[in-house]
Design a protein around this motif. Structure first.
Motif, short mmCIF file in Angstrom:
data_model
loop_
_atom_site.label_atom_id
_atom_site.label_comp_id
_atom_site.label_asym_id
_atom_site.label_seq_id
_atom_site.Cartn_x
_atom_site.Cartn_y
_atom_site.Cartn_z
N UNK A 175 20.43 15.90 8.11
CA UNK A 175 20.79 16.74 6.97
C UNK A 175 22.27 16.68 6.64
N UNK A 176 23.01 15.79 7.30
CA UNK A 176 24.45 15.67 7.07
C UNK A 176 24.82 14.36 6.41
N UNK A 177 23.93 13.79 5.64
CA UNK A 177 24.19 12.51 5.00
C UNK A 177 24.91 12.68 3.68
N UNK A 178 26.09 13.30 3.74
CA UNK A 178 26.85 13.59 2.52
C UNK A 178 27.27 12.34 1.78
N UNK A 179 27.43 11.24 2.52
CA UNK A 179 27.85 9.99 1.89
C UNK A 179 26.67 9.20 1.32
N UNK A 180 25.45 9.66 1.61
CA UNK A 180 24.26 8.96 1.14
C UNK A 180 23.99 9.29 -0.32
N UNK A 181 23.74 8.26 -1.08
CA UNK A 181 23.42 8.45 -2.49
C UNK A 181 21.94 8.23 -2.75
N UNK A 182 21.53 8.42 -3.98
CA UNK A 182 20.12 8.22 -4.34
C UNK A 182 19.62 6.82 -4.00
N UNK A 183 20.49 5.82 -4.10
CA UNK A 183 20.05 4.45 -3.79
C UNK A 183 19.75 4.29 -2.30
#
Length: 97
Positions: free
Chosen positions: A38-46
């Motif tokens: 739940x800490x994937x702040x750098x993850x985008x929709x792609x």
């Protein structure tokens, strides 16, 4: 977008390691760990799309909230393309391995 719980559950259902999912999706193992926590702040929709496509290719179907009756978002194993094993009535001493 798929949830961290769905990703964790899909990996468990498919018995996938983080490393294997990383290879299949092209997403780094560290980012997958962050997304799952739940800490994937750098993850985008792609990134989420790449994970979803890899997991679907490996045999998981993602369900939207209410898609399979009452309840929230979920997943299930896709139907196998091939039949595994033999039916009990097909077993005999000649095919006993």
């Amino acid at each position: 977008m798929i949830t961290p719980a769905q990703i964790r559950a899909a990996r468990a259902m498919l018995d996938l390691t983080i490393e294997r999912l990383s290879q299949e999706s092209g997403i780094s193992a560290l980012l997958i760990l962050q997304i799952e926590s739940g800490n994937g702040y750098e993850a985008g929709p792609s990134d989420h799309l790449a994970l979803r496509q890899a997991l679907e290719r490996l045999g998981v179907l993602f369900l939207s909230s209410g898609e399979a009756g009452p309840g929230g978002a979920g997943l299930r194993l896709a139907a196998a393309d091939h039949q595994e094993g033999m039916r009990p009535e097909e077993l005999n001493s000649t095919n006993n391995d």
